[in-house]
Write a protein that holds these residues in place. Structure first.
Motif, mmCIF file in Angstrom:
data_model
loop_
_atom_site.group_PDB
_atom_site.id
_atom_site.type_symbol
_atom_site.label_atom_id
_atom_site.label_comp_id
_atom_site.label_asym_id
_atom_site.label_seq_id
_atom_site.Cartn_x
_atom_site.Cartn_y
_atom_site.Cartn_z
ATOM 1 N N THR A 40 0.814 -1.221 0.000
ATOM 2 C CA THR A 40 0.000 0.000 0.000
ATOM 3 C C THR A 40 0.844 1.266 0.000
ATOM 4 O O THR A 40 0.305 2.362 -0.144
ATOM 5 N N SER A 45 -2.240 1.462 -5.418
ATOM 6 C CA SER A 45 -2.335 0.052 -5.023
ATOM 7 C C SER A 45 -3.771 -0.402 -4.788
ATOM 8 O O SER A 45 -4.055 -1.603 -4.822
ATOM 9 N N SER A 46 -4.689 0.529 -4.605
ATOM 10 C CA SER A 46 -6.087 0.128 -4.422
ATOM 11 C C SER A 46 -6.635 -0.564 -5.674
ATOM 12 O O SER A 46 -7.622 -1.294 -5.590
#
Length: 165
Positions: A40, A45-46
């Protein structure tokens, strides 16, 4: 193993997962969420990191990941069998297609002759395939063992996604 190395591994992993439209779940014991922290730290990165499970105790492994009591009784928390069960549980309890799990003895206490400080088991799983696992014997203090464990987990994912080192 520097923070920059972990960041670079996480960024490479993210690029591979995003290119393949895959999401990752992490099941962590001795790394205490460090894999989730590493991935993260990558902007965006989501798009490819689905969730993390920190399951330090045996009860947490059973409750959160569905690791069977028999696996823990027969093989112990630090075993490839438990790591594979953790990875499979992370897949079963998430929307991810890829999972990694880490369990080990980071030290400085807790080691035994059979399972010394620095022994870490990592498993990698992908939907539709049997989990794979490996046991590592890292040297150094607690932080070093944990950092090396995160790197091994990320490198293993890259290897299994076909990027290699």
């Amino acid at each position: 193993m520097s923070r920059n190395t972990l960041n670079a591994l996480a960024a490479r992993l993210g690029a591979q997962l995003q290119r393949r439209r895959l999401k990752l779940a992490a099941a962590e014991s001795c790394t205490g969420g460090w894999i989730a922290q590493a991935v993260t730290s990558v902007s965006g990165s989501s798009a490819w990191f689905e969730r993390g499970f920190v399951t330090y105790s045996n009860e947490a492994k059973k409750e959160s990941l569905g690791v069977r009591s028999a696996v823990l009784s027969r093989h112990g928390a630090v075993s490839e069998e438990t790591a594979r069960a953790m990875a499979a549980g992370a897949l079963a309890r998430s929307r991810a297609q890829v999972a990694v799990a880490v369990t080990g003895v980071a030290g400085p206490t807790g080691g035994t002759r059979r399972k010394p400080v620095g022994m870490v088991c990592v498993a990698w799983a992908r939907r539709g395939a049997a989990p794979q696992s490996a046991t590592f014997r890292f040297r150094g203090g607690r932080e070093s063992v944990r950092r090396q464990s995160v790197a091994a987990a990320l490198r293993g994912l890259l290897d299994r996604l076909g990027e290699g080192r």
